[in-house]
Design an enzyme around this catalytic site. Structure first.
Site, mmCIF file in Angstrom:
data_model
loop_
_atom_site.group_PDB
_atom_site.id
_atom_site.type_symbol
_atom_site.label_atom_id
_atom_site.label_comp_id
_atom_site.label_asym_id
_atom_site.label_seq_id
_atom_site.Cartn_x
_atom_site.Cartn_y
_atom_site.Cartn_z
ATOM 1 N N GLU A 126 22.545 -10.726 -27.640
ATOM 2 C CA GLU A 126 21.307 -11.349 -27.117
ATOM 3 C C GLU A 126 21.218 -12.516 -26.332
ATOM 4 O O GLU A 126 20.514 -12.871 -25.549
ATOM 5 C CB GLU A 126 20.483 -11.711 -28.458
ATOM 6 C CG GLU A 126 20.162 -10.738 -29.376
ATOM 7 C CD GLU A 126 19.322 -9.434 -28.791
ATOM 8 O OE1 GLU A 126 18.860 -9.835 -27.796
ATOM 9 O OE2 GLU A 126 19.197 -8.364 -29.406
ATOM 10 N N ASP A 155 27.324 -4.823 -32.153
ATOM 11 C CA ASP A 155 27.003 -6.216 -31.819
ATOM 12 C C ASP A 155 26.815 -6.904 -33.019
ATOM 13 O O ASP A 155 26.277 -6.276 -34.216
ATOM 14 C CB ASP A 155 26.048 -6.298 -30.817
ATOM 15 C CG ASP A 155 25.105 -5.296 -30.917
ATOM 16 O OD1 ASP A 155 24.897 -4.578 -31.745
ATOM 17 O OD2 ASP A 155 24.379 -5.077 -29.690
#
Length: 378
Positions: A124, A65
């Site tokens: 997120e 990520d």
């Protein structure tokens, strides 16, 4: 080298789907590698990199990520964030550096099978895994198995932790808006006070876990932010509650949401107000494939000097769960030994963990990616 890459990325944290500098940094690095076996695609602010093997029978996926968090960094490191109000406080800078380390090794030391490196934005929020998974770009290169890691400040460097089956929880954001009637503090009988309504709602929400969820299940409801009112002598007309829900099963998540909705309806009646519920981003549980995870754990124990911990499931949320729901694979914790935890403004992971992870993963994907050759030679 990859420590320096991590430090470069640490200085330019960007929020979900805003990772333009991060994307360009990775693309610039990829341009320095031999291109004979590389294919590169971009998807929004993410990147897909296919490394062609010598005689592929499958594709091994690896996901890292990319995004940071809206946090003011409070470390004193010389490579601290240069973006005000933004920080890599969840280790995604390390995740990317490790992925580039493994990718570089596979480019220079080809394995039999193909590898797909997935640099995914917006973990997120609002969630990049599911839309990336459903994109045409990834559908064309869908891997046969997939893996990922997440840094773990609580574990020492040289340790990884994982387990078969459920690793991370189902998670959902929670936003509740209450609308009443404001007015002068001297005339409360002419108003509908949303501070009082919100206070009552918060207390009632806490009874869901203690009285509605099976004690043998696990659930957490957290209200992390309450916004209401303007000045001290005006009764608040509005209130907004922001929080999260975490459960270890989809069934428990549905039960918790049902109880939240029932309690909110009761608040509307009791306080003569209007209420609106929004669940925001929702992440599916991270469920490790039992066969692949067990195989990986045996490999770690037999073929490396990395210490393996068989951990318990955690209430952490990770949108990698969407990928694991469609592609067999696993995730594991990487020990980085920091006194401050994830999402903390003083998180300062031990960078020695980068080399530990790169060495572990290159050995594993080399073994896994050449496994068919070994079987044929027996």
């Amino acid at each position: 080298m990859f420590v320096n890459i991590r430090r470069d990325l640490h200085q330019i944290p960007e929020l979900g789907f805003q990772e333009f500098k991060t994307q360009q940094y990775i693309l610039d690095y990829l341009a320095t590698l031999p291109s004979e076996r590389l294919q590169i695609k971009t998807w929004r602010t993410g990147i897909l990199v296919r490394v062609h093997g010598t005689a592929p029978t499958k594709t091994i996926g690896y996901r890292a990520d990319m995004d940071g968090l809206p946090i003011d960094e409070q470390t004193d490191v010389p490579f601290r964030s240069t973006h005000e109000g933004r920080m890599h406080a969840c280790g995604h800078d390390m995740h990317m550096a490790i992925a580039l380390g493994v990718l570089t090794h596979v480019v220079h030391h080809p394995i039999r099978d193909d590898m797909l490196f997935i640099f995914q934005p917006a973990e997120e929020g609002p969630g990049g895994a599911l839309p990336m998974l459903e994109s045409d770009e990834m559908k064309q290169w869908m891997p046969d198995m997939i893996l990922a890691l997440h840094i773990a400040p609580a574990y020492p460097v040289g340790t990884i932790a994982t387990k078969e089956g459920l690793l991370f929880a189902n998670t959902s954001e929670l936003f509740i808006d209450l609308i009443g009637k404001g007015g002068h503090a001297a005339f409360p009988h002419e108003t509908k006070d949303m501070v009082v309504a919100a206070s009552s709602l918060i207390m009632q929400l806490q009874t869901i876990v203690s009285r509605n969820v099976n004690p043998l299940d696990s659930a957490v409801i957290t209200i992390g932010k309450l916004t209401s009112g303007t000045v001290q002598n005006v009764i608040a007309e509005r209130a907004r509650l922001e929080g999260t829900i975490r459960t270890l099963s989809p069934e428990a998540m549905e039960k918790v949401k049902g109880r939240i909705e029932a309690i909110v309806r009761g608040i509307e009646v009791a306080y003569d107000c209007q209420a609106h519920i929004d669940y925001g981003s929702m992440y599916y549980q991270v469920y490790n494939d039992e066969t692949l995870t067990n195989e990986f754990m045996q490999f770690v124990e037999k073929e490396t000097d990395v210490h393996l911990v068989r951990c318990q499931e955690a209430m952490t949320g990770e949108d990698f769960g969407y990928m694991l729901a469609r592609i067999p694979g696993f995730m594991f914790w990487l020990g980085v030994q920091s006194p401050f935890g994830l999402h903390h403004a003083k998180l300062n992971p031990n960078e020695e963990a980068i080399d530990v992870a790169i060495q572990l993963l290159t050995r594993y994907v080399t073994w896994k990616g050449n496994h068919k050759v070994k079987e044929e030679e027996r």
